[in-house]
Design an enzyme around this catalytic site. Structure first.
Site, PDB file in Angstrom:
ATOM      1  N   GLY A  47       0.788  -1.223   0.000  1.00 38.87           N
ATOM      2  CA  GLY A  47       0.000   0.000   0.000  1.00 38.87           C
ATOM      3  C   GLY A  47       0.821   1.274   0.000  1.00 38.87           C
TER       4      GLY A  47
ATOM      5  CD  GLU B  93      -5.644  -0.999 -10.108  1.00 34.67           C
ATOM      6  OE1 GLU B  93      -4.793  -1.781 -10.534  1.00 34.67           O
ATOM      7  OE2 GLU B  93      -5.997  -0.972  -8.921  1.00 34.67           O
TER       8      GLU B  93
ATOM      9  CG  ASN C  41       1.945  -9.658  -2.465  1.00 33.49           C
ATOM     10  OD1 ASN C  41       2.542  -8.748  -3.005  1.00 33.49           O
ATOM     11  ND2 ASN C  41       0.828  -9.472  -1.795  1.00 33.49           N
TER      12      ASN C  41
ATOM     13  NE  ARG D 143       5.515  -9.980   0.571  1.00 40.49           N
ATOM     14  CZ  ARG D 143       4.348  -9.731   1.144  1.00 40.49           C
ATOM     15  NH1 ARG D 143       3.782 -10.660   1.920  1.00 40.49           N
ATOM     16  NH2 ARG D 143       3.705  -8.596   0.936  1.00 40.49           N
TER      17      ARG D 143
END
Length: 453
Positions: free
Chosen positions: A165, A200, A290, A292
């Site tokens: 974020g 976006e 992501n 991970r």
């Protein structure tokens, strides 16, 4: 299988990985900065190494120091946790080149998914739904305005390289857009070393739904259902739950299977999370992937009974997914996680300091993940999360009640914390009813301020 693994992280995630290594019978190596020398989980490791001063660049982001630990310890694996170097393709390559194994996706995948616009292009080519967006922007206001008009206001200005974020700024008109691109570009440059941004369309009151992915190095991919991460502050998650409330199970399963199909075709490997925005209907609009383990992985573990950290390690070692996961994965009950931060509960500014008291709850259906103990200090150098509080119950209403009781049993003195904010959200009519969206946290806070005024 690995014989010794370096845990290249700190705090709650380091403690979590150390537990998984003990479960697997793998020797562990913990690293710490000078600021973290007294943290309690270090005693659980077989070996420990100090890697530098408190500042992240001198310690947890210091690739050379971590590679030295790999060499000195003779470890054959490195688990990056989340944050820091967990999504750094260069570091993953250096670990693999050293003769050890980076316990995560291949560096090529980390690189491909780390640049948000390239990741979107790749996933769009394979049919995943996308929110209307622009290509890369240079920061030129005229170029950005033309792109925003094509998309339609409001828009969200986002860093092309980044996550968590950080650097996301909303713009509702042309005047706001000029300020937003300057601010987003500056934040992105400082945080990620890259000023590239894109636009976006800003969805109004969407839900943030993500899908947990596991994959082996042989082309096989599975999903472990979804998590709802809609409750956020400053675009960062605070409360996560699984399964997502008021979401038809057939719809969620179909979306998960579609992602498995795409990622299997692309031969994605080890672990990842596909993050989407959901505004109703049948489309889960791709946000990012992501590469991970996620902070909120525990809620998936609680409802599926699968240890994601153990699975990640086994898959990174080359095992086949059918040997790691059961043939059929099901969910039981409902799980909710709350992230407890040392921060002002209204403005959300960090509140570092000494934990004069830290009494965390226990009992049936309650799980705590932390890297601290009473008497430790939350320093200003790192993320101010004190603990994650996870509950599991037979249904969502019971899970909410259990989490509220667990929060009420928590005692923290010495720093400000966000438990009051979490309680306000959990007590709200909208959250109780399952009508969650990414703006609900701000709405609850605004209602509280109005009531006080």
């Amino acid at each position: 299988m690995f014989h010794k693994i370096v845990v290249a992280n700190r705090g709650a995630i380091a403690a979590r990985v150390l537990r998984a290594l003990k479960k697997l019978g793998i020797r562990s190596v913990a690293v710490y900065s000078q600021a973290d020398a007294g943290l309690p989980y270090l005693a659980e490791a077989d070996e420990t190494f100090c890697i530098g001063r408190a500042e992240p660049k001198a310690s947890y982001l210091n690739q050379d120091a971590l590679l030295d630990v790999l060499r000195q310890s003779g470890a054959d694996g490195l688990h990056p946790g989340y944050g820091f170097l967990s999504e750094n393709a260069e570091f993953a390559r250096r670990v693999n080149a050293s003769g050890a194994r980076f316990i995560g996706p291949s560096p090529e995948w980390i690189e491909a998914m780390g640049h948000k616009t390239r990741a979107r292009d790749l996933m769009a080519q394979h049919g995943l739904p996308m929110a209307p967006s622009s290509g890369l922007l240079t920061g030129d206001p005229a170029q950005a305005l033309k792109a925003a008009q094509a998309i339609g206001f409001p828009v969200l200005v986002k860093p092309a390289a980044g996550g968590g974020g950080i650097g996301m700024v909303a713009a509702h008109d042309a005047d706001e857009l000029v300020q937003a691109i300057a601010r987003a570009g500056s934040l992105s440059e400082r945080s990620f070393g890259c000023a590239e941004i894109y636009l976006e369309r800003l969805m109004l009151k969407p839900r943030h739904i993500e899908f947990q992915i596991l994959a082996d190095r042989h082309g096989n991919v599975r999903h472990l259902f979804e998590r709802d991460c809609s409750i956020q502050r400053r675009h960062q998650k605070v409360i996560e739950e699984s399964p997502a409330p008021l979401l038809p199970r057939a719809l969620a399963s179909a979306a998960g299977e579609n992602m498995v199909k795409v990622l299997g075709k692309l031969r994605y490997d080890v672990i990842g999370t596909v993050e989407t925005l959901y505004g109703g209907g049948s489309d889960f609009q791709f946000l990012e992937m992501n590469t991970r383990l996620q902070v909120e992985h525990a809620v998936t573990e609680e409802v599926t009974g699968i240890d994601l950290v153990v699975a990640q390690i086994r898959l990174a070692a080359g095992e086949r997914i059918d040997d790691v996961l059961p043939p059929v994965i099901t969910t039981q009950g409902h799980a909710i996680e709350a992230r407890i931060y040392a921060e002002d509960p209204v403005r959300f500014y960090p509140s570092p300091g000494l934990l004069k008291k830290l009494r965390l709850p226990s009992g049936e259906g309650i799980r705590v993940e932390t890297g601290f103990a009473e008497g430790c200090s939350v320093t200003p150098y790192y993320d101010p999360m004190i603990a994650k509080l996870i509950v599991h119950a037979a249904d969502r209403a019971s899970a909410i009640d259990r989490l509220i009781a667990a929060l009420d049993a928590t005692c923290i003195e010495g720093v400000k914390h966000n438990i009051p904010f979490i309680r306000q959200v959990l007590d709200s009519e909208e959250f109780r009813a399952g009508r969650v969206h990414t703006g609900l946290g701000a709405e609850v806070l605004a209602q509280e301020r109005k009531a006080v005024a």
